[in-house]
Design a protein around this motif. Structure first.
Motif, PDB file in Angstrom:
ATOM      1  N   GLY A  31       0.826  -1.201   0.000  1.00  0.00           N
ATOM      2  CA  GLY A  31       0.000   0.000   0.000  1.00  0.00           C
ATOM      3  C   GLY A  31       0.860   1.250   0.000  1.00  0.00           C
ATOM      4  O   GLY A  31       1.730   1.408   0.853  1.00  0.00           O
ATOM      5  N   PHE A  32       0.626   2.128  -0.945  1.00  0.00           N
ATOM      6  CA  PHE A  32       1.376   3.379  -1.065  1.00  0.00           C
ATOM      7  C   PHE A  32       0.509   4.492  -0.508  1.00  0.00           C
ATOM      8  O   PHE A  32      -0.551   4.808  -1.069  1.00  0.00           O
ATOM      9  N   VAL A  33       0.946   5.110   0.570  1.00  0.00           N
ATOM     10  CA  VAL A  33       0.153   6.104   1.281  1.00  0.00           C
ATOM     11  C   VAL A  33       0.799   7.469   1.148  1.00  0.00           C
ATOM     12  O   VAL A  33       2.011   7.608   1.336  1.00  0.00           O
ATOM     13  N   GLY A  34       0.001   8.479   0.841  1.00  0.00           N
ATOM     14  CA  GLY A  34       0.540   9.831   0.754  1.00  0.00           C
ATOM     15  C   GLY A  34      -0.533  10.821   0.350  1.00  0.00           C
ATOM     16  O   GLY A  34      -1.562  10.454  -0.215  1.00  0.00           O
ATOM     17  N   HIS A  35      -0.279  12.086   0.652  1.00  0.00           N
ATOM     18  CA  HIS A  35      -1.231  13.141   0.303  1.00  0.00           C
ATOM     19  C   HIS A  35      -1.221  13.374  -1.202  1.00  0.00           C
ATOM     20  O   HIS A  35      -0.348  12.871  -1.927  1.00  0.00           O
ATOM     21  N   ASN A  36      -2.163  14.153  -1.706  1.00  0.00           N
ATOM     22  CA  ASN A  36      -2.175  14.496  -3.125  1.00  0.00           C
ATOM     23  C   ASN A  36      -0.895  15.247  -3.482  1.00  0.00           C
ATOM     24  O   ASN A  36      -0.510  16.202  -2.802  1.00  0.00           O
ATOM     25  N   GLY A  37      -0.242  14.813  -4.548  1.00  0.00           N
ATOM     26  CA  GLY A  37       1.000  15.452  -4.965  1.00  0.00           C
ATOM     27  C   GLY A  37       2.231  14.925  -4.261  1.00  0.00           C
ATOM     28  O   GLY A  37       3.328  15.473  -4.432  1.00  0.00           O
ATOM     29  N   ALA A  38       2.083  13.844  -3.496  1.00  0.00           N
ATOM     30  CA  ALA A  38       3.217  13.313  -2.733  1.00  0.00           C
ATOM     31  C   ALA A  38       4.226  12.589  -3.609  1.00  0.00           C
ATOM     32  O   ALA A  38       5.392  12.472  -3.251  1.00  0.00           O
ATOM     33  N   GLY A  39       3.782  12.085  -4.767  1.00  0.00           N
ATOM     34  CA  GLY A  39       4.675  11.341  -5.645  1.00  0.00           C
ATOM     35  C   GLY A  39       4.173   9.956  -5.998  1.00  0.00           C
ATOM     36  O   GLY A  39       4.866   9.208  -6.705  1.00  0.00           O
ATOM     37  N   LYS A  40       2.977   9.604  -5.536  1.00  0.00           N
ATOM     38  CA  LYS A  40       2.449   8.259  -5.794  1.00  0.00           C
ATOM     39  C   LYS A  40       2.215   8.022  -7.291  1.00  0.00           C
ATOM     40  O   LYS A  40       2.690   7.044  -7.864  1.00  0.00           O
ATOM     41  N   SER A  41       1.468   8.925  -7.926  1.00  0.00           N
ATOM     42  CA  SER A  41       1.137   8.746  -9.340  1.00  0.00           C
ATOM     43  C   SER A  41       2.374   8.835 -10.222  1.00  0.00           C
ATOM     44  O   SER A  41       2.472   8.147 -11.247  1.00  0.00           O
ATOM     45  N   THR A  42       3.337   9.672  -9.831  1.00  0.00           N
ATOM     46  CA  THR A  42       4.602   9.751 -10.575  1.00  0.00           C
ATOM     47  C   THR A  42       5.313   8.404 -10.543  1.00  0.00           C
ATOM     48  O   THR A  42       5.793   7.902 -11.571  1.00  0.00           O
ATOM     49  N   THR A  43       5.370   7.813  -9.352  1.00  0.00           N
ATOM     50  CA  THR A  43       5.996   6.485  -9.208  1.00  0.00           C
ATOM     51  C   THR A  43       5.282   5.452 -10.061  1.00  0.00           C
ATOM     52  O   THR A  43       5.916   4.675 -10.788  1.00  0.00           O
ATOM     53  N   PHE A  44       3.957   5.457 -10.004  1.00  0.00           N
ATOM     54  CA  PHE A  44       3.180   4.469 -10.742  1.00  0.00           C
ATOM     55  C   PHE A  44       3.353   4.646 -12.255  1.00  0.00           C
ATOM     56  O   PHE A  44       3.432   3.668 -12.998  1.00  0.00           O
ATOM     57  N   SER A  45       3.404   5.901 -12.712  1.00  0.00           N
ATOM     58  CA  SER A  45       3.571   6.158 -14.142  1.00  0.00           C
ATOM     59  C   SER A  45       4.928   5.659 -14.636  1.00  0.00           C
ATOM     60  O   SER A  45       5.044   5.152 -15.757  1.00  0.00           O
ATOM     61  N   ILE A  46       5.963   5.798 -13.806  1.00  0.00           N
ATOM     62  CA  ILE A  46       7.291   5.285 -14.178  1.00  0.00           C
ATOM     63  C   ILE A  46       7.274   3.762 -14.226  1.00  0.00           C
ATOM     64  O   ILE A  46       7.769   3.148 -15.178  1.00  0.00           O
ATOM     65  N   LEU A  47       6.669   3.134 -13.203  1.00  0.00           N
ATOM     66  CA  LEU A  47       6.602   1.673 -13.173  1.00  0.00           C
ATOM     67  C   LEU A  47       5.792   1.124 -14.340  1.00  0.00           C
ATOM     68  O   LEU A  47       6.069   0.035 -14.845  1.00  0.00           O
ATOM     69  N   ALA A  48       4.803   1.905 -14.789  1.00  0.00           N
ATOM     70  CA  ALA A  48       3.952   1.472 -15.898  1.00  0.00           C
ATOM     71  C   ALA A  48       4.550   1.827 -17.256  1.00  0.00           C
ATOM     72  O   ALA A  48       3.884   1.647 -18.283  1.00  0.00           O
ATOM     73  N   THR A  49       5.783   2.327 -17.271  1.00  0.00           N
ATOM     74  CA  THR A  49       6.549   2.677 -18.477  1.00  0.00           C
ATOM     75  C   THR A  49       5.961   3.868 -19.225  1.00  0.00           C
ATOM     76  O   THR A  49       6.249   4.068 -20.409  1.00  0.00           O
ATOM     77  N   LEU A  50       5.159   4.676 -18.561  1.00  0.00           N
ATOM     78  CA  LEU A  50       4.543   5.837 -19.205  1.00  0.00           C
ATOM     79  C   LEU A  50       5.333   7.114 -18.987  1.00  0.00           C
ATOM     80  O   LEU A  50       5.053   8.136 -19.626  1.00  0.00           O
ATOM     81  N   LEU A  51       6.302   7.077 -18.095  1.00  0.00           N
ATOM     82  CA  LEU A  51       7.074   8.260 -17.744  1.00  0.00           C
ATOM     83  C   LEU A  51       8.514   7.841 -17.482  1.00  0.00           C
ATOM     84  O   LEU A  51       8.748   6.842 -16.796  1.00  0.00           O
ATOM     85  N   LYS A  52       9.447   8.586 -18.032  1.00  0.00           N
ATOM     86  CA  LYS A  52      10.861   8.260 -17.820  1.00  0.00           C
ATOM     87  C   LYS A  52      11.391   9.014 -16.609  1.00  0.00           C
ATOM     88  O   LYS A  52      11.131  10.207 -16.455  1.00  0.00           O
ATOM     89  N   PRO A  53      12.144   8.331 -15.757  1.00  0.00           N
ATOM     90  CA  PRO A  53      12.714   9.014 -14.593  1.00  0.00           C
ATOM     91  C   PRO A  53      13.852   9.938 -15.020  1.00  0.00           C
ATOM     92  O   PRO A  53      14.478   9.730 -16.063  1.00  0.00           O
ATOM     93  N   THR A  54      14.127  10.935 -14.207  1.00  0.00           N
ATOM     94  CA  THR A  54      15.273  11.805 -14.447  1.00  0.00           C
ATOM     95  C   THR A  54      16.566  11.058 -14.155  1.00  0.00           C
ATOM     96  O   THR A  54      17.563  11.187 -14.859  1.00  0.00           O
ATOM     97  N   SER A  55      16.521  10.256 -13.085  1.00  0.00           N
ATOM     98  CA  SER A  55      17.671   9.424 -12.735  1.00  0.00           C
ATOM     99  C   SER A  55      17.174   8.250 -11.907  1.00  0.00           C
ATOM    100  O   SER A  55      16.022   8.203 -11.481  1.00  0.00           O
TER     101      SER A  55
END
Length: 312
Positions: A31-55
């Protein structure tokens, strides 16, 4: 099964994800817990190959999500927090479209779609147009879509968002069934107590940083220096008060507000000492009906961990 190493995503001077390190074993519900804008969706988008990480790097089943995105997509089912549906399709046609996109033969699709609709409790809606479904039904349909190719890993971003209580219960029961099927699931939610029921581990993220990770019970123990104990007795309440008042590791002893035959107090002893205390109370002749430690839910955990954090 899922691993991130110093995963970072920046937008100019803004850091959405800051050196995230996660390791989620096969068959785990995280379970990934955090407020809106905490970074959850960013993490999920990277894991789903929809977003490339900076590093940093991320792996699904040992496969680098940046270097081999097509291979990764065979192993994951992704349910975003906001998703589109093809309104002109019927429910069965919607799933058939995605099944064909994954190259599943028609005869196999027919059997598979029937099984998925039964899993998400939409068999009775198979010939209904998608745009006529309720929000909860659309959520379940999207979950079925993410399962069409039988992925080993499910990435579910706020699957219960915006659902009414009944729809949340239905979604929770489906997720429990997927857990029993051995799927590795990473899930985010604002319905924190419901996460606790189905998650083996949780991670708390604030402002792009992972501030706590582990089992719900281990994180609770880290945060609770004092345990809150509730004792219910059939009689002899005054004797019980005197007994517990004499114990050096007990403080804040009081009668329970809603139940006159119960006591509540703060206890600093270990689990073994807590067991010895109960044994001693029984040998003292106290008619104890119940003796239990108050559980802290995920909302309390989140508030305690993020105390003093300024949310951006």
């Amino acid at each position: 099964m899922i691993e991130t190493i110093n995963l970072t995503k920046k937008y100019g001077s803004f850091t959405a994800l800051d050196s995230l390190n996660l390791k989620i074993e096969k068959g785990t519900v995280f379970g990934f817990v955090g407020h809106n804008g905490a970074g959850k969706s960013t993490t999920f988008s990277i894991l789903a190959t929809l977003l490339k990480p900076t590093s940093g790097t991320a792996y699904i089943n040992g496969i680098d999500v940046t270097k081999n995105p097509k291979q990764v997509r065979k192993h994951i089912g992704y349910m975003p927090d906001f998703f589109g549906v093809y309104d002109q399709f019927k429910t069965v046609e919607y799933l058939d479209f995605y099944g064909a996109s994954y190259g599943i033969p028609k005869k196999e699709r027919e059997v598979l779609i029937s099984q998925l609709l039964e899993l998400v409790n939409l068999s009775h809606k198979k010939n209904d147009y998608v745009d006529l479904l309720s929000r909860g039904m659309k959520q379940r349909l999207c979950l079925a879509r993410s399962l069409i190719h039988d992925p080993e890993v499910l990435i579910l971003d706020e699957p219960a968002s915006g659902l009414d209580p009944r729809a949340r219960i239905e979604m929770r029961e489906i997720l429990k069934e997927l857990k029993n099927m051995g799927k590795t699931i990473i899930i985010s939610s604002h319905i924190l107590p419901e996460l606790a029921e189905m998650c083996d581990e949780i991670g708390v993220i604030t402002n792009g940083k992972l501030v706590a990770s582990g089992s719900v019970s281990s994180i609770q123990k880290q945060l609770q220096s004092n345990k809150i104990i509730h004792v219910k007795l059939s009689s002899n309440l005054e004797k019980a008060i005197q007994f517990f008042e004499d114990e050096p590791k007990i403080s804040g002893l009081s009668r329970h507000e809603k139940d006159g035959n119960s006591l509540v107090f703060s206890y600093t002893g270990t689990d073994d000492e807590q067991g010895d205390l109960l044994k001693k109370a029984i040998l003292e002749g106290l008619p104890i009906i119940s003796f239990n430690e108050e559980e802290t839910d995920l909302e309390d955990v989140f508030l305690e961990i993020t105390k003093g954090v300024e949310f951006s």
